[in-house]
Design a protein around this motif. Sequence first.
Motif, PDB file in Angstrom:
ATOM      1  N   UNK A 204       8.736 -51.987 -38.667  1.00  0.00           N
ATOM      2  CA  UNK A 204       7.883 -52.586 -39.698  1.00  0.00           C
ATOM      3  C   UNK A 204       6.420 -52.422 -39.354  1.00  0.00           C
ATOM      4  N   UNK A 205       6.089 -52.577 -38.086  1.00  0.00           N
ATOM      5  CA  UNK A 205       4.687 -52.439 -37.652  1.00  0.00           C
ATOM      6  C   UNK A 205       4.229 -50.995 -37.864  1.00  0.00           C
TER       7      UNK A 205
ATOM      8  N   UNK B 196      13.627 -53.615 -35.180  1.00  0.00           N
ATOM      9  CA  UNK B 196      13.294 -53.933 -36.574  1.00  0.00           C
ATOM     10  C   UNK B 196      11.791 -54.185 -36.727  1.00  0.00           C
ATOM     11  N   UNK B 197      11.225 -54.990 -35.834  1.00  0.00           N
ATOM     12  CA  UNK B 197       9.816 -55.363 -36.008  1.00  0.00           C
ATOM     13  C   UNK B 197       8.907 -54.180 -35.706  1.00  0.00           C
ATOM     14  N   UNK B 198       9.274 -53.364 -34.723  1.00  0.00           N
ATOM     15  CA  UNK B 198       8.415 -52.227 -34.403  1.00  0.00           C
ATOM     16  C   UNK B 198       8.435 -51.196 -35.524  1.00  0.00           C
TER      17      UNK B 198
ATOM     18  N   UNK C 201       5.320 -48.906 -40.084  1.00  0.00           N
ATOM     19  CA  UNK C 201       5.113 -48.697 -41.530  1.00  0.00           C
ATOM     20  C   UNK C 201       3.791 -49.328 -41.956  1.00  0.00           C
ATOM     21  N   UNK C 202       3.513 -50.513 -41.419  1.00  0.00           N
ATOM     22  CA  UNK C 202       2.262 -51.186 -41.741  1.00  0.00           C
ATOM     23  C   UNK C 202       1.059 -50.378 -41.280  1.00  0.00           C
TER      24      UNK C 202
END
Lengths: 354, 146
Positions: free
Chosen positions: B76-77, B72-74, B79-80
């Motif tokens: 999001x990163x 999930x966090x990767x 996309x950022x």
Amino acid sequence: MIQAPSLEGSNRLQSSCHISFALNEYGARTRDYIIHYLNSQPKSPYLSELIADYPNRGGKMMRPSICLATACTFGADLEEVVPFAASIELLHNALLIHDDIQDESEERRGLPTLHALHGIPLAINAGDTLLMLALGPLLSQQHHYGGVVGHKLIELTLRMARETAEGQALDIGWRRDNRLDISTADYLDMVLKKTAWMATIWPAQIGLLIGSKGRVDPTAVIKFGFFLGACFQIQDDLLNLNPSLGYGKEAMGDLYEGKKTLMLIHARENSTLEERKEIDRILTLNRFDRNTEEIVWLHNQMLNTGSIIYARTVAEALGGAALHECSLVFGHLPDSPAKRFIENLVTWILEREC
Amino acid sequence: MNESEMRKSKMNGSKMNPSEVNESKINQSWTRPEPKRTGPHRNGWAKGHPAGHVKDVASSTVEQAVRLGYKVIENNIEMGKAFASRHSSERESGTQDDLIQLCGKMLQLGRDFTSLYFDALEQVLQEVSERTTRKVSKDDDSSPQP
């Protein structure tokens, strides 16, 4: 610099005392700044009293403490970081006002919510005002750090604002549409956006930027912040089901709201067909149509399916991941009370009772 | 005495003395049963073992939770990063403009300070010159006429 009691080995009691002491100290500095800042604003009827309400109710002050501790770990002087911590806490309080309206909550920090006391229109206006005032301390300090750092501060804040709004939209949208197809991955995505960005990632990024004077890339703390925030949110959801004395929100309020927590998702996935139908029936009701028996049944169903143990296990797992990421970001820095505060946060989150 | 003899003697009610009992026991043919295993269990936490099963479920939950968390966090990163790379390419020229502007301001400040220095120096020299002129004319007035 905060004089925290020294830690011997991994004594949990001492660690817990250290966290509580540090939270009190960081919280007191932040609160003093906030009170002074709000008192310096022009007085307005139907507004001044409202915007000061939530900040004066206290709170754990975890968010500003993360900012202060991160900055101090990277070498900043505490006093120079306090305005940024105040911005973070003011923004948090502003969002709480709106959250409480959106969730139709009745209680906040042991007292009636702002909209319960003053009505929704005035509460929305107070929340809007506090949102804008929250940026004041942050903007007033950025000239000390030069254009690049100042610009970065705004960028990070904008990113946090967008992610938080997206997360809140997901949470509200799922409830409005009574989405029953929410998976654990969806839940973690929502928690990342709605909780982690504002509560743990952004404060750590601000602290890192100020403490390192822009030398360290703020993306370094994103993973740590996410795992810490997710652990925090799951534990918060668990506390809501089984609150202890001192818990300031409505007990089982999440069940009344039909909030899609990890426990609810797991319970639904692991129930029989008949039980799942009953869960879905209860979730389709409006908040005020759900009676106590139905809520108790939902709670018992979570117990029977092992969902509460499951959620606790996941919280602990993500806490472990947070500790791992913490060691990558902070491990090379010299030992200090601030560094120990960050390292002990996971334990505090998992052991807190309110 | 073998086993059958012992049984007969028991049936006859005759009592055996202890030494006879011991001897009879020793003389019994007895083979050690084959052991169920030939070595220690080193995989006690494997599936099938009661404690191992509980730990297995917990460890798979932990593993899944951490793996999902990283996914999930990767995501999001990434996309950022994608957003930031789009945003920074718009801002790149802006950053260079900032630098040029900063240099321009520094040059202007330098010019201003230099000109201020020369103005001040000129003022001082003028002041000194005027004082000298006044002193000379005072001396001339006070000195006696030939």
